[in-house]
Design an enzyme around this catalytic site. Structure first.
Site, PDB file in Angstrom:
ATOM      1  N   SER A 141       0.849  -1.201   0.000  1.00 38.01           N
ATOM      2  CA  SER A 141       0.000   0.000   0.000  1.00 38.01           C
ATOM      3  C   SER A 141       0.878   1.242   0.000  1.00 38.01           C
ATOM      4  O   SER A 141       2.024   1.216   0.478  1.00 38.01           O
ATOM      5  CB  SER A 141      -0.862   0.020   1.264  1.00 38.01           C
ATOM      6  OG  SER A 141      -1.412   1.309   1.477  1.00 38.01           O
ATOM      7  N   TYR A 154      -1.694  -0.706  10.082  1.00 40.17           N
ATOM      8  CA  TYR A 154      -1.789  -1.051   8.658  1.00 40.17           C
ATOM      9  C   TYR A 154      -0.502  -0.655   7.931  1.00 40.17           C
ATOM     10  O   TYR A 154       0.047  -1.432   7.141  1.00 40.17           O
ATOM     11  CB  TYR A 154      -3.001  -0.319   8.070  1.00 40.17           C
ATOM     12  CG  TYR A 154      -3.258  -0.557   6.591  1.00 40.17           C
ATOM     13  CD1 TYR A 154      -3.810  -1.763   6.146  1.00 40.17           C
ATOM     14  CD2 TYR A 154      -2.993   0.428   5.644  1.00 40.17           C
ATOM     15  CE1 TYR A 154      -4.070  -1.976   4.800  1.00 40.17           C
ATOM     16  CE2 TYR A 154      -3.247   0.228   4.297  1.00 40.17           C
ATOM     17  CZ  TYR A 154      -3.788  -0.977   3.885  1.00 40.17           C
ATOM     18  OH  TYR A 154      -4.052  -1.181   2.541  1.00 40.17           O
TER      19      TYR A 154
HETATM   20  P1  NAD Z   1     -11.620  -5.244  -0.285  1.00 46.77           P
HETATM   21  O1  NAD Z   1     -12.028  -5.142   1.125  1.00 46.77           O
HETATM   22  O2  NAD Z   1     -12.602  -4.958  -1.372  1.00 46.77           O
HETATM   23  O3  NAD Z   1     -10.992  -6.679  -0.580  1.00 46.77           O
HETATM   24  C1  NAD Z   1     -10.156  -7.340   0.338  1.00 46.77           C
HETATM   25  C2  NAD Z   1     -10.339  -8.818   0.119  1.00 46.77           C
HETATM   26  O4  NAD Z   1      -9.542  -9.541   1.061  1.00 46.77           O
HETATM   27  C3  NAD Z   1     -11.798  -9.246   0.325  1.00 46.77           C
HETATM   28  O5  NAD Z   1     -12.176 -10.158  -0.673  1.00 46.77           O
HETATM   29  C4  NAD Z   1     -11.742  -9.927   1.700  1.00 46.77           C
HETATM   30  O6  NAD Z   1     -12.750 -10.881   1.872  1.00 46.77           O
HETATM   31  C5  NAD Z   1     -10.360 -10.544   1.633  1.00 46.77           C
HETATM   32  N1  NAD Z   1      -9.856 -10.901   2.959  1.00 46.77           N
HETATM   33  C6  NAD Z   1      -9.780 -10.113   4.059  1.00 46.77           C
HETATM   34  N2  NAD Z   1      -9.302 -10.816   5.095  1.00 46.77           N
HETATM   35  C7  NAD Z   1      -9.079 -12.075   4.644  1.00 46.77           C
HETATM   36  C8  NAD Z   1      -8.597 -13.266   5.229  1.00 46.77           C
HETATM   37  N3  NAD Z   1      -8.242 -13.303   6.530  1.00 46.77           N
HETATM   38  N4  NAD Z   1      -8.488 -14.380   4.471  1.00 46.77           N
HETATM   39  C9  NAD Z   1      -8.838 -14.358   3.165  1.00 46.77           C
HETATM   40  N5  NAD Z   1      -9.327 -13.261   2.552  1.00 46.77           N
HETATM   41  C10 NAD Z   1      -9.433 -12.137   3.281  1.00 46.77           C
HETATM   42  O7  NAD Z   1     -10.353  -4.302  -0.429  1.00 46.77           O
HETATM   43  P2  NAD Z   1      -9.426  -3.943  -1.665  1.00 46.77           P
HETATM   44  O8  NAD Z   1      -9.387  -2.476  -1.732  1.00 46.77           O
HETATM   45  O9  NAD Z   1      -9.810  -4.724  -2.862  1.00 46.77           O
HETATM   46  O10 NAD Z   1      -8.015  -4.436  -1.089  1.00 46.77           O
HETATM   47  C11 NAD Z   1      -7.212  -5.433  -1.716  1.00 46.77           C
HETATM   48  C12 NAD Z   1      -5.781  -5.234  -1.263  1.00 46.77           C
HETATM   49  O11 NAD Z   1      -5.308  -3.967  -1.722  1.00 46.77           O
HETATM   50  C13 NAD Z   1      -5.602  -5.232   0.253  1.00 46.77           C
HETATM   51  O12 NAD Z   1      -4.406  -5.904   0.597  1.00 46.77           O
HETATM   52  C14 NAD Z   1      -5.467  -3.755   0.584  1.00 46.77           C
HETATM   53  O13 NAD Z   1      -4.760  -3.539   1.768  1.00 46.77           O
HETATM   54  C15 NAD Z   1      -4.730  -3.261  -0.644  1.00 46.77           C
HETATM   55  N6  NAD Z   1      -4.861  -1.820  -0.883  1.00 46.77           N
HETATM   56  C16 NAD Z   1      -6.057  -1.259  -1.154  1.00 46.77           C
HETATM   57  C17 NAD Z   1      -6.125   0.105  -1.391  1.00 46.77           C
HETATM   58  C18 NAD Z   1      -7.420   0.807  -1.697  1.00 46.77           C
HETATM   59  O14 NAD Z   1      -7.411   2.051  -1.766  1.00 46.77           O
HETATM   60  N7  NAD Z   1      -8.518   0.117  -1.891  1.00 46.77           N
HETATM   61  C19 NAD Z   1      -4.959   0.881  -1.339  1.00 46.77           C
HETATM   62  C20 NAD Z   1      -3.755   0.260  -1.057  1.00 46.77           C
HETATM   63  C21 NAD Z   1      -3.716  -1.099  -0.828  1.00 46.77           C
END
Ligand code: NAD
Length: 244
Positions: A141, A154
């Site tokens: 991230s 985080y």
């Molecule tokens: P999201 O919440 O839509 O998706 C996260 C996914 O991870 C979901 O499908 C959830 O069910 C799954 N998950 C969570 N805990 C879990 C576990 N213990 N076991 C298995 N699956 C699990 O969020 P997103 O935005 O799609 O995030 C995806 C990745 O991108 C994450 O690692 C997040 O930290 C990273 N990220 C997101 C952003 C953003 O702005 N959305 C920015 C930087 C990084």
């Protein structure tokens, strides 16, 4: 490589993970879609991909649980025979000032966002090393790079993912297993659903292109890092619209 590529995408049924799964499927991969609680979304995505002729499987596991990841590995091996590509995308965020964070918060965020990467890499990389080929992309991230106010736990976990990525690549790349990370900025998914318009506007002031990113834009970067011919290794690719 002549045989078909097989990728496991953790948290692959929703948000950025779903876009990655779909992108890899279009690129010709067979895909294992990991889910923990998003069962319906995972099965819907499998059905959608299978209707397009993609070999897809939904696999349940809480990626913070080592034994659950081991069972997921056994399931993938039984169905596909091998997994050569691992995308560690599953994650949770926590927005809370440090003085409100509990020990349980620390343990949970580190377990889901960092230990999960250890779990999958520890369990899936021996086969890749034996085969002399593997690609791993870890989703970190922007906060793992810069540190986000009220997102200490985080940010720490995601910074850990970047360090883990570089160290594991140093260990495995000569054996054909290349490890990289991507660090998304503000991406339009349910993870950001609770942020108010003012928070989003304030964040966008520091984004050079002046807009949020899409899951598909992160998926493009991840797909690039899974390619067979790759001279990017141990890198962290920022996908954040250019932080000012
Ligand atoms: P999201 O919440 O839509 O998706 C996260 C996914 O991870 C979901 O499908 C959830 O069910 C799954 N998950 C969570 N805990 C879990 C576990 N213990 N076991 C298995 N699956 C699990 O969020 P997103 O935005 O799609 O995030 C995806 C990745 O991108 C994450 O690692 C997040 O930290 C990273 N990220 C997101 C952003 C953003 O702005 N959305 C920015 C930087 C990084």
């Amino acid at each position: 490589m002549t045989r078909r590529r097989v990728a496991l995408v953790t948290g692959g049924a929703k948000g950025i993970g779903k876009a990655i799964t779909e992108k890899l499927a279009v690129a010709g991969f067979s895909v294992a879609i990991n889910y923990n609680t998003s069962e319906q979304a995972a099965f819907d995505l499998v059905a959608k991909l299978q209707s397009r002729g993609v070999n897809a499987l939904a696999v349940k596991a809480d990626v913070s649980d080592f034994n659950a990841v081991k069972r997921m590995y056994d399931e993938c091996r039984a169905y596909f025979g091998f997994v050569d590509t691992l995308v560690n995308n599953a994650g949770i965020s926590l927005i809370k000032p440090l003085y409100e964070c509990t020990e349980a918060d620390f343990d949970r965020v580190i377990a889901v966002d960092l230990k999960s990467v250890f779990n999958t890499c520890r369990i899936f990389t021996p086969d890749m090393t034996s085969e002399g080929f593997g690609r791993i992309v870890n989703v970190s991230s922007v906060w793992g790079e810069y540190g986000g106010s009220t997102e200490t736990l985080y940010s720490a976990a995601k910074a850990g993912v970047i360090g883990f990525t570089k160290a594991l690549n140093a260990e495995l790349a000569r054996g054909g297993v290349i490890v990289n990370s991507v660090s998304p900025g503000f991406i339009n998914t349910s993870m950001n659903a609770e942020l108010c318009e003012a928070d989003v506007a304030a964040f966008l002031e520091s984004v050079s292109v002046g807009r949020v990113g899409s899951p598909e834009e992160v998926a493009e970067a991840v797909e690039f890092l899974t390619r067979e011919n790759l001279y990017v290794a141990g890198a962290n690719l920022s996908v954040n619209g250019g932080i000012l």
